[in-house]
Write an enzyme that holds these catalytic residues in place. Structure first.
Site, PDB file in Angstrom:
ATOM      1  N   TYR A 141       0.832  -1.207   0.000  1.00 17.79           N
ATOM      2  CA  TYR A 141       0.000   0.000   0.000  1.00 17.79           C
ATOM      3  C   TYR A 141       0.872   1.266   0.000  1.00 17.79           C
ATOM      4  O   TYR A 141       0.661   2.183  -0.801  1.00 17.79           O
ATOM      5  CB  TYR A 141      -0.922  -0.024   1.217  1.00 17.79           C
ATOM      6  CG  TYR A 141      -1.876   1.137   1.281  1.00 17.79           C
ATOM      7  CD1 TYR A 141      -2.998   1.181   0.463  1.00 17.79           C
ATOM      8  CD2 TYR A 141      -1.645   2.206   2.154  1.00 17.79           C
ATOM      9  CE1 TYR A 141      -3.869   2.244   0.510  1.00 17.79           C
ATOM     10  CE2 TYR A 141      -2.517   3.278   2.220  1.00 17.79           C
ATOM     11  CZ  TYR A 141      -3.621   3.298   1.390  1.00 17.79           C
ATOM     12  OH  TYR A 141      -4.479   4.363   1.430  1.00 17.79           O
ATOM     13  N   LYS A 160       1.143   4.152  -2.891  1.00 22.99           N
ATOM     14  CA  LYS A 160       0.770   5.558  -2.693  1.00 22.99           C
ATOM     15  C   LYS A 160       1.953   6.490  -2.952  1.00 22.99           C
ATOM     16  O   LYS A 160       1.783   7.610  -3.457  1.00 22.99           O
ATOM     17  CB  LYS A 160       0.183   5.757  -1.301  1.00 22.99           C
ATOM     18  CG  LYS A 160      -1.166   5.044  -1.110  1.00 22.99           C
ATOM     19  CD  LYS A 160      -2.205   5.502  -2.137  1.00 22.99           C
ATOM     20  CE  LYS A 160      -3.567   4.871  -1.941  1.00 22.99           C
ATOM     21  NZ  LYS A 160      -4.562   5.359  -2.905  1.00 22.99           N
TER      22      LYS A 160
END
Ligand code: ADP
Length: 264
Positions: free
Chosen positions: A162, A166
């Site tokens: 994740y 990002k």
């Protein structure tokens, strides 16, 4: 109508395409732009989840369009953008909200989780941008708003996929801003903090865990979807016309101070 420093944001009539608008922040974003009288194309991989945006029979198609769109598929994304262009003639604002979490230590995370998180969060953003770029260039302007996260800057252990995704979104935002600047298209990323949604389940954690998490936020409270929406309305408006290639932190100060914090 929302105002910014006394200025009306005036989003009426802007065509806003939101990915992942089925629930959580994405749905709140789509609903907020509708309230601002924008023309909203609400898309999600879960077609039923955007049913809320089906226009009532009485005002069929006047302001919103609900579409299934899986950002993992070039064809699905292109079809959604084509449908938006057919219905409304332009896309002024693209909100790349669709995203997935993916937990797991690097040593343990399975390959399919890793691939999915990168495919949805990073390549999905690339797909939608590629699909709207020709229209935005033709129009001579547009706004692209990419969901990043505080995790792009300060990641948690166990969130490599994740956090990496990002961070990639932030860098992609800067590159796209450079590529689209000559056409008057701005590209910005935003970093929500801890906004309780069904998926992250912050509010379902035990009290001690909630307290520990809240202690990492300068403002010491969860974020509200509306607080992200307010920022996006500003970034989509003329008031933000000279802002591009940046990451705007809307995390309640998650990135502002060192931990642990102490209430004075
Ligand atoms: P947040 O509130 O942070 O946006 P949610 O998990 O509540 O997080 O919402 C993310 C949205 O993205 C969900 O509605 C989900 O269905 C959607 N989504 C997940 N994967 C895809 C995908 N491949 N294509 C489009 N939308 C997706």
């Amino acid at each position: 109508m929302a105002q910014w420093a006394g200025m009306e944001l005036d989003l009426q009539g802007r065509v806003v395409l939101v990915t992942g608008a089925g629930r959580g922040i994405g749905r709140a974003v789509a609903e907020t732009f509708l309230r601002e009288r924008a023309l909203v194309v609400a898309t999600d991989v879960d077609a039923a989840a955007v049913g809320w945006a089906e226009p009532a029979a009485a005002d069929a198609g006047t302001t919103s369009l609900a579409l299934a769109c899986d950002v993992r598929s070039d064809a699905s994304v292109q079809a959604a953008v084509d449908a938006a262009l057919e219905r409304f003639g332009r896309v002024d604002v693209l909100v790349n909200n669709a995203g997935v979490l993916g937990e797991g230590l690097v040593e343990e995370v399975d390959a399919s989780t890793w691939t999915t998180v990168l495919d949805v969060n990073v390549t999905g953003t690339v797909r939608t941008c590629r699909a709207v770029m020709p229209a935005m260039k033709r129009q001579g302007g547009g706004r692209i708003l990419n969901a990043a996260s505080f995790a792009a800057i300060v990641p948690s252990v166990g969130s490599a996929a994740y956090a990496a995704s990002k961070a990639a979104v932030v860098q992609l935002t800067r590159v796209l801003a450079g590529e689209l600047g000559p056409w008057g298209v701005t590209v910005n990323a935003y970093a929500p903090g801890m906004v309780p949604t069904e998926l992250n389940g912050f509010r379902e954690k035990d009290q001690a865990t909630q307290d520990r998490l809240l202690d990492t936020l300068t403002l010491r409270r969860w974020g509200e979807p509306q607080e992200v929406c307010d920022l996006l309305c500003f970034l989509a408006s003329d008031a933000a016309r000279y802002i591009t290639g940046t990451l705007v932190d809307v995390s309640g100060g998650k990135l502002a101070t060192q931990l642990p914090q102490r209430a004075y």
